[in-house]
Write an enzyme that holds these catalytic residues in place. Structure first.
Site, PDB file in Angstrom:
ATOM      1  N   ASP A   1       0.841  -1.365   0.191  1.00 36.99           N
ATOM      2  CA  ASP A   1      -0.054   0.099  -0.121  1.00 36.99           C
ATOM      3  C   ASP A   1       0.826   1.225  -0.029  1.00 36.99           C
ATOM      4  O   ASP A   1       1.839   1.427   0.940  1.00 36.99           O
ATOM      5  CB  ASP A   1      -0.863  -0.140   1.140  1.00 36.99           C
ATOM      6  N   ILE A  20      -9.705  -0.309   2.923  1.00 34.85           N
ATOM      7  CA  ILE A  20     -10.187  -0.040   4.310  1.00 34.85           C
ATOM      8  C   ILE A  20      -9.272  -0.261   5.427  1.00 34.85           C
ATOM      9  O   ILE A  20      -8.659  -1.414   5.443  1.00 34.85           O
ATOM     10  CB  ILE A  20     -11.457  -0.944   4.659  1.00 34.85           C
ATOM     11  N   GLY A  42      -9.229   5.647   1.234  1.00 34.81           N
ATOM     12  CA  GLY A  42      -9.767   6.515   1.905  1.00 34.81           C
ATOM     13  C   GLY A  42     -11.085   6.160   1.883  1.00 34.81           C
ATOM     14  O   GLY A  42     -11.991   7.094   2.182  1.00 34.81           O
ATOM     15  N   SER A  78      -8.972   2.332   8.368  1.00 34.67           N
ATOM     16  CA  SER A  78      -9.540   3.255   9.837  1.00 34.67           C
ATOM     17  C   SER A  78     -10.615   2.323  10.346  1.00 34.67           C
ATOM     18  O   SER A  78     -10.518   2.390  11.549  1.00 34.67           O
ATOM     19  CB  SER A  78      -9.869   4.585   9.200  1.00 34.67           C
ATOM     20  N   HIS A 121      -7.963   9.865   3.650  1.00 33.66           N
ATOM     21  CA  HIS A 121      -7.221   8.858   4.578  1.00 33.66           C
ATOM     22  C   HIS A 121      -7.604   9.280   6.118  1.00 33.66           C
ATOM     23  O   HIS A 121      -7.881  10.469   6.205  1.00 33.66           O
ATOM     24  CB  HIS A 121      -5.806   8.529   4.673  1.00 33.66           C
TER      25      HIS A 121
END
Ligand code: G3H
Ligand code: 13P
Ligand code: ZN
Length: 309
Positions: A82, A255, A212, A257, A180
């Site tokens: 990432d 995904i 995000g 958070s 983000h």
């Protein structure tokens, strides 16, 4: 089953109007929670590793944990870097067994982004690894780099075709208003679906990636605030917007958070209710279960990639 690339997954997702979940992994409990949900829901998976995750958990440990998940689930799983920021980290992940890397040249000029992305594509394709590029810039925090809302910029659709052709990338992350972290919108959430639709017209069939994309699920934020946390104003991307993106050309939805929130909400609750506990298994077990249920919800109700093996 060995690790796979995302090529076949994206083709089916594009045609089927759904998206593959790309979940950030940092430790064993997160990997177990995600992969157990995907196994039960028979969903293809992308497990993605940031530079920060590699620093925290170590490349080899993460690879071995993912290998264990492969053995336990027999699912098609992609291991993806990432936000690779330079050629060296992409090379290191390719040499170290990843099947997909992101080269994030979005902070550079258009020409430099093309040069850097093509350099990674040439190396990766030679080894059978696929590459995600990025055009346009998201706001928010990644690996200690904080991109302010003023420095963020939407993807310009007219640049997409040239970028894709000159670099040879396999998928492209775009900026349409997501960011983000846990604070994505100050007011009402708004995404530029007009940009996404225009890109779909200009490069039909080409897989688009949405970063995000956590929804910052209100129940987790409430639970964190209830048990001593302070996250006023946290807000994410509404789920109906993600479903709409998945029905268009978005084939990969990132995904992180929401996983952090699920885990933190669970651990805060556990300690509020069990102040004397000091056994990590007692607080990590419910945290892992919270991740599993969150991921099941995403796969079935948001991404639509369940039963797509
Ligand atoms: O896009 C960023 C991801 O949420 C990864 O975050 O760099 O803190 O691991 P991290
Ligand atoms: P979130 O912060 O919305 O989970 O986004 C994660 C992401 O884009 C990872 O690349
Ligand atoms: Zn991202």
């Amino acid at each position: 089953m060995p690790l796979v690339t995302s090529t076949e997954m994206f083709k089916k997702a594009y045609e089927g109007g759904y998206a593959i979940g790309a979940f950030n992994v940092n430790n064993m409990e997160i990997i177990q929670g995600i992969t157990e949900a995907a196994k039960e829901e028979q969903a293809p998976l992308i497990l993605q590793v940031s530079a920060g995750a590699r620093k925290y958990a170590n490349h080899t440990y993460l690879m071995k944990l993912i290998e264990a998940a492969l053995e336990e689930t027999n699912l098609p799983i992609v291991v993806h870097l990432d936000h690779g920021e330079d050629f060296e980290i992409c090379k290191s992940c390719i040499d170290g067994g990843f099947t997909s890397v992101m080269i994030d040249g979005s902070k550079h000029s258009f020409e430099e982004n093309i040069r850097l992305t093509k350099q990674v594509v040439d190396y990766a394709h030679d080894k059978g690894v696929v590459v995600e590029g990025e055009l346009g810039r998201l706001a928010g925090v990644e690996d200690d780099v904080n991109v302010s809302a003023e420095d963020a910029s939407y993807t310009r659709p007219e640049q997409v075709q040239e970028f894709v052709e000159r670099t040879g990338v396999d998928s492209l992350a775009i900026a349409i208003g997501t960011s983000h972290g846990a604070y994505k919108f100050a007011g009402e959430p708004k995404l530029r679906f007009d940009i996404l639709e225009e890109i779909g017209r200009l490069v039909p069939g080409f897989p688009i990636v949405l970063h995000g994309a956590s929804s910052v699920i209100p129940e987790f934020v409430e639970q964190i605030n209830k048990y001593g946390g302070q996250m006023p104003g946290a807000q994410g991307v509404p789920e109906d917007m993600l479903r709409r993106a998945a029905s268009l050309s978005v084939c990969k939805i990132n995904i992180d958070s929401d996983l952090r929130l699920a885990m933190t909400a669970s651990i805060r609750k556990h300690f509020a209710e069990n102040p004397g506990d000091f056994d990590p298994r007692q607080y990590l077990r419910p945290a892992r279960a919270a991740i599993k249920e969150l991921v099941r919800h995403k796969l079935v109700n948001v991404l639509g990639c369940n039963n797509k093996i």
